[in-house]
Design an enzyme around this catalytic site. Structure first.
Site, mmCIF file in Angstrom:
data_model
loop_
_atom_site.group_PDB
_atom_site.id
_atom_site.type_symbol
_atom_site.label_atom_id
_atom_site.label_comp_id
_atom_site.label_asym_id
_atom_site.label_seq_id
_atom_site.Cartn_x
_atom_site.Cartn_y
_atom_site.Cartn_z
ATOM 1 N N GLU A 147 -10.007 -4.366 10.088
ATOM 2 C CA GLU A 147 -10.436 -3.352 11.024
ATOM 3 C C GLU A 147 -10.260 -1.816 10.570
ATOM 4 O O GLU A 147 -9.270 -1.299 10.283
ATOM 5 C CB GLU A 147 -9.587 -3.590 12.429
ATOM 6 C CG GLU A 147 -9.311 -4.971 12.563
ATOM 7 C CD GLU A 147 -8.689 -5.269 14.159
ATOM 8 O OE1 GLU A 147 -8.212 -4.325 14.756
ATOM 9 O OE2 GLU A 147 -8.401 -6.430 14.477
ATOM 10 N N CYS A 183 -9.924 5.456 16.147
ATOM 11 C CA CYS A 183 -11.018 4.813 15.215
ATOM 12 C C CYS A 183 -12.102 4.853 15.846
ATOM 13 O O CYS A 183 -13.373 5.062 15.472
ATOM 14 C CB CYS A 183 -10.487 3.659 14.545
ATOM 15 S SG CYS A 183 -9.824 2.421 16.147
HETATM 16 P P1 NDP Z 1 -5.374 3.968 5.021
HETATM 17 O O1 NDP Z 1 -6.334 3.099 4.347
HETATM 18 O O2 NDP Z 1 -4.954 4.972 4.209
HETATM 19 O O3 NDP Z 1 -4.056 2.980 5.370
HETATM 20 C C1 NDP Z 1 -3.992 2.055 6.006
HETATM 21 C C2 NDP Z 1 -2.689 1.117 5.615
HETATM 22 O O4 NDP Z 1 -2.899 0.530 4.430
HETATM 23 C C3 NDP Z 1 -1.155 2.068 5.356
HETATM 24 O O5 NDP Z 1 -0.305 1.179 5.832
HETATM 25 C C4 NDP Z 1 -1.505 2.342 3.728
HETATM 26 O O6 NDP Z 1 -0.326 2.554 3.374
HETATM 27 C C5 NDP Z 1 -1.862 1.076 3.348
HETATM 28 N N1 NDP Z 1 -2.382 0.794 2.051
HETATM 29 C C6 NDP Z 1 -2.831 1.877 1.442
HETATM 30 N N2 NDP Z 1 -3.732 1.215 0.209
HETATM 31 C C7 NDP Z 1 -3.219 -0.074 0.278
HETATM 32 C C8 NDP Z 1 -3.813 -1.060 -0.567
HETATM 33 N N3 NDP Z 1 -4.530 -0.790 -1.717
HETATM 34 N N4 NDP Z 1 -3.488 -2.263 -0.308
HETATM 35 C C9 NDP Z 1 -2.655 -2.606 0.832
HETATM 36 N N5 NDP Z 1 -2.491 -1.695 1.799
HETATM 37 C C10 NDP Z 1 -2.682 -0.444 1.480
HETATM 38 O O7 NDP Z 1 -5.634 4.200 6.524
HETATM 39 P P2 NDP Z 1 -5.008 5.398 7.313
HETATM 40 O O8 NDP Z 1 -3.361 5.098 7.636
HETATM 41 O O9 NDP Z 1 -5.327 6.602 7.024
HETATM 42 O O10 NDP Z 1 -5.539 5.151 9.050
HETATM 43 C C11 NDP Z 1 -6.763 5.836 9.280
HETATM 44 C C12 NDP Z 1 -7.958 4.968 9.229
HETATM 45 O O11 NDP Z 1 -7.797 3.475 10.089
HETATM 46 C C13 NDP Z 1 -9.076 5.549 9.709
HETATM 47 O O12 NDP Z 1 -10.202 5.228 9.094
HETATM 48 C C14 NDP Z 1 -9.253 4.790 11.076
HETATM 49 O O13 NDP Z 1 -10.661 4.786 11.591
HETATM 50 C C15 NDP Z 1 -8.912 3.338 10.734
HETATM 51 N N6 NDP Z 1 -8.436 2.619 11.995
HETATM 52 C C16 NDP Z 1 -9.078 1.599 12.315
HETATM 53 C C17 NDP Z 1 -8.938 0.870 13.670
HETATM 54 C C18 NDP Z 1 -9.728 -0.284 14.031
HETATM 55 O O14 NDP Z 1 -9.272 -1.051 14.947
HETATM 56 N N7 NDP Z 1 -10.869 -0.363 13.650
HETATM 57 C C19 NDP Z 1 -7.869 1.455 14.632
HETATM 58 C C20 NDP Z 1 -6.952 2.499 13.964
HETATM 59 C C21 NDP Z 1 -7.496 3.273 12.953
HETATM 60 P P3 NDP Z 1 0.323 4.065 3.290
HETATM 61 O O15 NDP Z 1 -0.271 5.003 4.411
HETATM 62 O O16 NDP Z 1 1.779 3.967 3.566
HETATM 63 O O17 NDP Z 1 -0.148 4.586 2.063
#
Ligand code: NDP
Length: 522
Positions: free
Chosen positions: A265, A299
């Site tokens: 997502e 999002c």
């Molecule tokens: P990120 O992609 O930066 O991070 C998401 C999660 O993944 C965090 O817990 C992060 O850890 C972790 N992560 C980062 N790299 C990896 C990897 N290589 N493997 C596994 N896990 C990893 O997203 P954001 O936290 O910046 O969130 C914002 C984004 O989420 C926006 O693009 C938004 O649109 C989207 N979003 C989508 C939704 C939907 O339902 N479609 C709902 C809400 C948000 P850490 O942050 O600790 O580095």
């Protein structure tokens, strides 16, 4: 078993307040080789680092997943009614700890109202699934006789052992926890990692889980960063990832290498089309709410606004009037409608998008740029450290086009870029000219006109005569498929976490390979 679980949970949750403690206590031998990674956590209201977390290491994640996998065998085999009973107990504990959960989520995010509703959304989802899970299982099972009358079939629904849930920072409690619920009903164990940017809610959440010992055996929260997330991907059997497209792609690739399913997502760049016939006042209200709620850090925020050229100027005036009424939660965090940016890096991206648009000819009609506001301690004695951080007034840009980042990349701020269109075809083409496809909205003179346009938009959810109706869809348990790079796999329900196993039984004679060749296919 309960002992294993209690230990697992203690071990799995790196403390959000204790730098040295955490996940490591029971895994010292495993983690001796690597230094614990202590990560700073910034308070969005003050801009100060006011806590630290110790990221769970790859070894700890492997150990946690092994323990969960062991406990899952009994959980997955138990009758559904048993799991429903345990989930109801959890809902009760969530209610009991609601205030602590709201408080922690609110510090994580700077949100007011949204943190208030987050535990309620989780409790509501658990109770809704308690009511409908039996029918979901029943409908997914097939039972009958094959074309060969002596061969009967039946379906076993077999859960993936460990579901890895990785969540984003913009709705930390809600999104991490909502996604853990369907796999638990399915009979999976779940390991949940919220973003390192917003991990404070994990501590009270762990408390709710500890109070339901059987759940504590199969549900673990861990804290950490992307590296911790990668370890979850390496040790789980199915992944539900919510986050950016860039990291979603990395997760999908890692899952593909392991041949495990990934439900993604991801981000959005949601358009709204406002037609010439629309009630412009209604449209302005809906667009401001859709673009500015949660400081635009949603999002499915409205990020592109297409308005028919004849009503463009009038609409922009109404939009400015409506947006001008929105106030910051500053200096009083309990007043106003919008809080600070949660992540410092997001404010920089918003600024960069606005600068890029201005350099390419856009104009600011309202608002401007992110503001760094100091904490107002004197005025809010006892509320120390609140009322500061990075804020932004709702901002309207005109004269934008698709060469600008503000119309192409996810901005995630309270910014409303407005672009003119001439014909309905042009509006649809512009709305669909994106590599995202999460959701979209149409506001027209009649439902029929709006619906005609909505049906041509490439997005998983379309709001008609309003924006931001996705929330109502969550409440109704609707499933939708994101288009383009906004995701993969439907917003996951229970069935996504179950493998169907067909069991075929022959109650007649076994056939001879020589005498009866190919009869059984028949
Ligand atoms: P990120 O992609 O930066 O991070 C998401 C999660 O993944 C965090 O817990 C992060 O850890 C972790 N992560 C980062 N790299 C990896 C990897 N290589 N493997 C596994 N896990 C990893 O997203 P954001 O936290 O910046 O969130 C914002 C984004 O989420 C926006 O693009 C938004 O649109 C989207 N979003 C989508 C939704 C939907 O339902 N479609 C709902 C809400 C948000 P850490 O942050 O600790 O580095």
């Amino acid at each position: 078993m309960a002992k294993t679980a209690a230990t697992a949970n203690k071990a799995d949750s790196a403390s959000t307040t204790n730098k040295a403690g955490s996940a490591n206590s029971t895994n010292k031998a495993d983690s001796a080789a690597t230094e614990p990674r202590v990560l700073p956590v910034r308070n969005p209201r003050t801009g100060e680092i006011d806590t630290h977390i110790t990221a769970a290491s790859a070894e700890e994640i492997a150990a946690t997943c092994a323990r969960l996998r062991q406990a899952q065998a009994a959980w997955g085999r138990a009758p559904l009614g048993h799991r429903i009973g345990v989930m109801k107990q959890w809902a009760e504990r969530l209610k009991a700890h609601r205030a602590a959960l709201v408080e922690a989520d609110s510090i994580d995010t700077g949100y007011g109202q949204i943190s208030q509703v987050a535990p309620q959304m989780v409790i509501g989802t658990i109770l809704r699934l308690c009511a409908i899970a039996p029918a979901i299982f029943e409908q997914a099972r097939r039972k009958g006789t094959s074309p060969v009358p002596s061969i009967h079939y039946d379906t076993n629904l077999r859960p993936y052992p460990v579901a890895g849930i990785i969540g984003p920072w913009n709705a930390p409690l809600m999104l991490s926890t909502l996604h853990a619920i369907p796999p638990l009903f399915a009979g999976c164990a779940a390991i949940v990692k919220p973003s390192e940017v917003a991990p404070r809610f994990v501590k009270p959440m762990m408390e709710t889980i500890r109070e339901v010992p059987e759940l504590a055996e199969v549900l673990a929260y861990v804290v950490g960063d992307g590296e911790t997330g990668q370890a979850i991907v390496e040790n789980s059997d199915i992944i539900n990832f919510t986050g950016s497209v860039a990291n979603g792609r990395k997760v999908a690739e890692a899952c593909a290498r392991r041949f495990i399913p990934s439900i993604l997502e991801l981000g959005g760049k949601d358009p709204v089309i406002v037609t010439e016939t629309a009630d412009l006042k209604r449209a302005a209200k809906a667009v401001v709410r859709g673009a500015v709620t949660s400081t635009g850090q949603v999002c499915f925020s409205i990020e592109r606004i297409y308005v028919q050229e004849k009503v463009h100027d009038a609409f922009v005036e109404l939009l400015a009037e409506e947006a001008g009424r929105v106030e910051l939660n500053y200096p009083d965090p309990h007043a106003g409608q919008i809080g600070p940016f949660i992540a410092e890096r997001q404010a920089r991206i918003v600024d960069e998008h606005i600068e890029d648009a201005l350099a390419k000819g856009a104009a600011i009609r309202l608002g401007g740029k992110p503001l760094n506001l100091p904490p107002q301690r004197a005025e809010h004695a006892g509320d120390s450290g609140r009322g500061g951080g990075l804020y932004m007034h709702p901002t309207i840009l005109t004269g934008v086009n698709h060469d600008m980042k503000i119309m192409r990349d996810e901005t995630f701020g309270p910014v409303m870029p407005v672009m003119k269109y001439r014909t309905e075809e042009e509006a649809i083409r512009l709305a669909n000219d994106t590599y995202y496809g999460l959701s979209a909205a149409v506001i027209a003179g009649t439902v029929e006109e709006a619906r005609r346009i909505a049906d041509q938009l490439d997005a998983g959810v379309v709001s008609v005569q309003d924006t931001f109706l996705t929330f109502a869809g969550f409440g109704a348990g609707l499933q939708s498929d994101s288009f383009n790079f906004s995701g993969m796999g439907s917003r996951a329900g229970i069935l996504a976490f179950l493998r169907r196993q067909s069991v075929l039984t022959n109650t007649g004679e076994a056939e001879s390979m020589v005498d009866d060749s190919l009869k059984a296919v028949g």
